[in-house]
Design a protein around this motif. Sequence first.
Motif, mmCIF file in Angstrom:
data_model
loop_
_atom_site.group_PDB
_atom_site.id
_atom_site.type_symbol
_atom_site.label_atom_id
_atom_site.label_comp_id
_atom_site.label_asym_id
_atom_site.label_seq_id
_atom_site.Cartn_x
_atom_site.Cartn_y
_atom_site.Cartn_z
ATOM 1 N N TYR A 95 8.751 -3.053 -10.010
ATOM 2 C CA TYR A 95 9.465 -1.506 -9.303
ATOM 3 C C TYR A 95 8.429 -0.528 -9.541
ATOM 4 C CZ TYR A 95 12.469 2.323 -8.818
ATOM 5 O OH TYR A 95 13.178 3.382 -8.360
ATOM 6 N N TYR A 96 7.788 -0.570 -10.780
ATOM 7 C CA TYR A 96 6.543 0.507 -10.996
ATOM 8 C C TYR A 96 5.479 0.340 -10.079
ATOM 9 C CZ TYR A 96 9.380 1.812 -15.000
ATOM 10 O OH TYR A 96 10.242 2.323 -15.898
ATOM 11 N N ARG A 97 5.104 -0.728 -9.759
ATOM 12 C CA ARG A 97 4.148 -1.099 -8.639
ATOM 13 C C ARG A 97 4.681 -0.631 -7.498
ATOM 14 N NH1 ARG A 97 3.106 -6.549 -10.812
ATOM 15 N NH2 ARG A 97 3.450 -7.337 -8.556
ATOM 16 N N TYR A 98 6.028 -0.847 -6.957
ATOM 17 C CA TYR A 98 6.362 -0.364 -5.670
ATOM 18 C C TYR A 98 6.373 0.971 -5.641
ATOM 19 C CZ TYR A 98 10.157 0.883 -2.586
ATOM 20 O OH TYR A 98 10.955 1.227 -1.618
ATOM 21 N N LEU A 99 6.674 1.863 -6.873
ATOM 22 C CA LEU A 99 6.693 3.324 -6.979
ATOM 23 C C LEU A 99 5.274 3.794 -6.494
ATOM 24 C CD1 LEU A 99 9.289 4.269 -9.554
ATOM 25 C CD2 LEU A 99 9.700 4.256 -7.264
ATOM 26 N N LYS A 100 4.247 3.001 -6.614
ATOM 27 C CA LYS A 100 2.891 3.687 -6.621
ATOM 28 C C LYS A 100 2.544 3.172 -5.013
ATOM 29 C CE LYS A 100 1.194 2.331 -11.032
ATOM 30 N NZ LYS A 100 0.238 1.399 -11.738
ATOM 31 N N GLY A 101 3.435 2.682 -4.467
ATOM 32 C CA GLY A 101 3.157 2.478 -3.068
ATOM 33 C C GLY A 101 2.497 1.001 -2.801
ATOM 34 N N GLU A 102 2.417 0.147 -3.881
ATOM 35 C CA GLU A 102 2.060 -1.236 -3.505
ATOM 36 C C GLU A 102 3.196 -2.001 -3.098
ATOM 37 O OE1 GLU A 102 0.213 -3.039 -7.237
ATOM 38 O OE2 GLU A 102 -0.349 -1.003 -7.872
ATOM 39 N N GLU A 103 2.722 -3.340 -2.361
ATOM 40 C CA GLU A 103 3.558 -4.167 -1.803
ATOM 41 C C GLU A 103 3.840 -5.462 -3.079
ATOM 42 O OE1 GLU A 103 4.253 -5.036 2.641
ATOM 43 O OE2 GLU A 103 2.264 -5.796 1.860
ATOM 44 N N THR A 104 5.143 -5.578 -3.252
ATOM 45 C CA THR A 104 5.191 -6.772 -4.475
ATOM 46 C C THR A 104 6.087 -7.806 -3.767
ATOM 47 O OG1 THR A 104 7.545 -6.076 -5.027
ATOM 48 C CG2 THR A 104 5.856 -4.755 -6.035
ATOM 49 N N GLY A 105 5.504 -9.171 -4.460
ATOM 50 C CA GLY A 105 6.133 -10.170 -4.263
ATOM 51 C C GLY A 105 7.333 -10.522 -4.963
ATOM 52 N N MET A 129 3.625 -22.135 -8.334
ATOM 53 C CA MET A 129 4.096 -23.349 -8.632
ATOM 54 C C MET A 129 4.322 -24.449 -7.599
ATOM 55 S SD MET A 129 7.395 -22.275 -11.144
ATOM 56 C CE MET A 129 8.179 -21.298 -9.556
ATOM 57 N N TYR A 130 4.032 -24.009 -6.375
ATOM 58 C CA TYR A 130 4.180 -24.927 -5.349
ATOM 59 C C TYR A 130 3.255 -26.008 -5.231
ATOM 60 C CZ TYR A 130 5.809 -25.927 -0.511
ATOM 61 O OH TYR A 130 6.178 -26.331 0.861
ATOM 62 N N GLU A 131 3.550 -27.320 -4.810
ATOM 63 C CA GLU A 131 2.812 -28.379 -4.720
ATOM 64 C C GLU A 131 2.063 -28.607 -3.383
ATOM 65 O OE1 GLU A 131 6.047 -30.906 -6.070
ATOM 66 O OE2 GLU A 131 5.669 -29.870 -8.148
ATOM 67 N N GLY A 132 2.693 -28.029 -2.529
ATOM 68 C CA GLY A 132 1.989 -28.045 -1.086
ATOM 69 C C GLY A 132 1.116 -26.883 -1.024
ATOM 70 N N GLU A 133 0.743 -26.776 0.316
ATOM 71 C CA GLU A 133 -0.333 -25.524 0.661
ATOM 72 C C GLU A 133 0.677 -24.213 0.774
ATOM 73 O OE1 GLU A 133 -3.592 -24.190 3.943
ATOM 74 O OE2 GLU A 133 -3.402 -26.324 3.167
ATOM 75 N N ALA A 134 0.428 -23.307 -0.053
ATOM 76 C CA ALA A 134 1.517 -22.155 0.015
ATOM 77 C C ALA A 134 0.691 -20.998 0.391
ATOM 78 C CB ALA A 134 1.998 -21.794 -1.526
ATOM 79 N N HIS A 135 1.573 -20.104 1.338
ATOM 80 C CA HIS A 135 1.109 -19.131 1.841
ATOM 81 C C HIS A 135 1.989 -18.023 1.042
ATOM 82 C CE1 HIS A 135 -0.106 -16.027 4.704
ATOM 83 N NE2 HIS A 135 0.672 -15.958 5.335
ATOM 84 N N SER A 136 1.439 -17.177 0.199
ATOM 85 C CA SER A 136 2.212 -16.170 -0.541
ATOM 86 C C SER A 136 2.038 -14.703 0.093
ATOM 87 C CB SER A 136 1.362 -16.156 -1.971
ATOM 88 O OG SER A 136 2.084 -15.155 -2.595
ATOM 89 N N VAL A 137 3.511 -14.243 0.404
ATOM 90 C CA VAL A 137 3.698 -13.318 0.917
ATOM 91 C C VAL A 137 4.341 -12.053 0.097
ATOM 92 C CG1 VAL A 137 3.622 -14.321 3.429
ATOM 93 C CG2 VAL A 137 5.887 -13.957 1.923
ATOM 94 N N PRO A 138 4.472 -10.951 0.655
ATOM 95 C CA PRO A 138 5.246 -9.848 -0.214
ATOM 96 C C PRO A 138 6.685 -9.959 0.146
ATOM 97 C CG PRO A 138 3.531 -8.725 1.073
ATOM 98 C CD PRO A 138 3.521 -10.167 1.317
ATOM 99 N N SER A 139 7.447 -9.317 -0.397
ATOM 100 C CA SER A 139 9.002 -9.413 -0.358
ATOM 101 C C SER A 139 9.391 -9.292 0.987
ATOM 102 C CB SER A 139 9.973 -8.614 -1.219
ATOM 103 O OG SER A 139 9.546 -8.868 -2.552
ATOM 104 N N ARG A 140 9.009 -8.264 1.630
ATOM 105 C CA ARG A 140 9.636 -7.922 2.913
ATOM 106 C C ARG A 140 9.070 -8.732 4.166
ATOM 107 N NH1 ARG A 140 12.401 -3.332 4.725
ATOM 108 N NH2 ARG A 140 11.977 -3.509 7.111
ATOM 109 N N ALA A 141 7.991 -9.270 3.890
ATOM 110 C CA ALA A 141 7.317 -10.445 4.706
ATOM 111 C C ALA A 141 8.284 -11.590 4.702
ATOM 112 C CB ALA A 141 5.915 -10.594 4.612
ATOM 113 N N PHE A 142 8.439 -11.819 3.457
ATOM 114 C CA PHE A 142 9.253 -13.020 3.360
ATOM 115 C C PHE A 142 10.717 -13.146 3.837
ATOM 116 C CE2 PHE A 142 11.959 -15.502 -0.021
ATOM 117 C CZ PHE A 142 11.595 -16.605 0.429
ATOM 118 N N LEU A 143 11.257 -11.898 3.654
ATOM 119 C CA LEU A 143 12.725 -11.552 4.156
ATOM 120 C C LEU A 143 12.587 -11.825 5.782
ATOM 121 C CD1 LEU A 143 13.924 -8.736 1.834
ATOM 122 C CD2 LEU A 143 14.887 -11.078 2.154
ATOM 123 N N GLN A 144 11.395 -11.296 6.439
ATOM 124 C CA GLN A 144 11.448 -11.291 7.742
ATOM 125 C C GLN A 144 11.330 -12.773 8.279
ATOM 126 O OE1 GLN A 144 11.679 -8.512 9.927
ATOM 127 N NE2 GLN A 144 11.908 -10.264 11.375
#
Length: 397
Positions: free
Chosen positions: A313-323, A376-391
């Motif tokens: 949340y503190y990172r989000y308040l600074k305008g960063e995207e968080t996962g 932790m993912y055993e395959g090839e993971a595409h790590s995205v921020p929360s909003r992109a994941f929800l999208q």
Amino acid sequence: MQKIAMKTPLVEMDGDEMTRVLWKWIKEMLLEPYIDLKTEYYDLGLPHRDETSDQVTLDAAAATEKYGVAVKCATITPNPQRVEEYHLKQMWKSPNATIRAILDGTVFRAPILVRGVSPTVRTWQAPITIARHAYGDVYKNTEMKIPGPGKVELVYTAEDGSETRALVHEFKGPGIAQGLHNLDGSISSFARACFAYALDTKQDLWFSTKDTISKVYDHNFKDIFAEIYENEYKAKFEEAGITYFYTLIDDAVARVIRSKGGFIWACKNYDGDVMSDMIATAFGSLSMMTSVLVSPKGYYEYEAAHGTVTRHYYRYLKGEETGTNPVATIYAWTGALRKRGQLDDIPELCAFADKLEKAVIDTIESGVMTGDLAAMYEGEAHSVPSRAFLQAIADRL
Ligand code: NAP
Ligand code: MG
């Protein structure tokens, strides 16, 4: 497209920090486009709890008793640092503890399994559900600092004024003491909630305490469970082909590690608090743990097992995207919507909950996920921020 209509409102309890941000996005992106969402809204965010002197928490619990199903966002439990940060009038109690005490419920926590994130324990193939007693013990304790030599006793004064005493300790120097209690009524409700949930979900039920050391306190839990099982549930368990067994908590820990999973482990309040975090972590992540409070009167409150994810949340308040992983919070909504659908006989609502959960799992199994899972993912993971994941989930849905 016609939106799914609801009959009875869900009790919606909003919360704090990062989970409050996710809460809004989940509603906007995954729920409101498909459901004519009917909720009775209670803002349990810390500022509003403070404004109302925590009355809003009591009102939300009362609404849960009225409507039967609630969905709750994670909330801050104030500590001295939070009192300063939010300029609180006082250090309000944990909303969860307040709601649990009013509903007298049992909390069931189960991990959400996805292919590609294997449990740390190789033998586990199915979720282990922790049933945590939600009343008393150390969560309703009275503690004292003992400044120096003297006697600490437990004193029970009956209504007729007669006293029964037990010596806790003769202190020779400074120390600490603590008084704990529980209620036969609450333990019975806990037992019945566990037996009923086991039958409902067709899983074996394990129960463990430390009755060899706590020969009165823990033994009372064991006896109440045994009596209720014999008198009310034994025949039903046999008919359903499931079992109940009691064992010492040390033995239970060893057996849990050797097991295949797929059962309910009933624990006292503190054991359940700690063991659920261990089980969640060993299954993958606390952000993949669901939680439902089931009251003996048949009220349900769904939530995520994790907290408000302050650091993000503190990172989000600074305008960063968080996962920040929204999965457990999404499952709180699907659990509540499905239960509402069952109670009000709205099959489309139940089907929607199933589809949304499937969209979540399929999205992760396609390789798109937040950073905590990607690590932790055993395959090839595409790590995205929360909003992109929800999208990505919304697109699939
Ligand atoms: P937390 O919010 O669960 O977060 C602890 C850490 O776990 C996070 O910093 C993060 O690690 C990771 N994490 C938890 N949930 C995550 C998610 N959904 N996605 C990604 N990572 C996640 O626990 P906390 O920091 O101890 O507590 C924060 C606040 O939550 C406190 O004010 C506490 O009172 C409250 N709380 C509320 C509830 C509830 O309402 N049910 C339960 C517990 C705590 P990284 O920072 O390493 O990424
Ligand atoms: Mg905990």
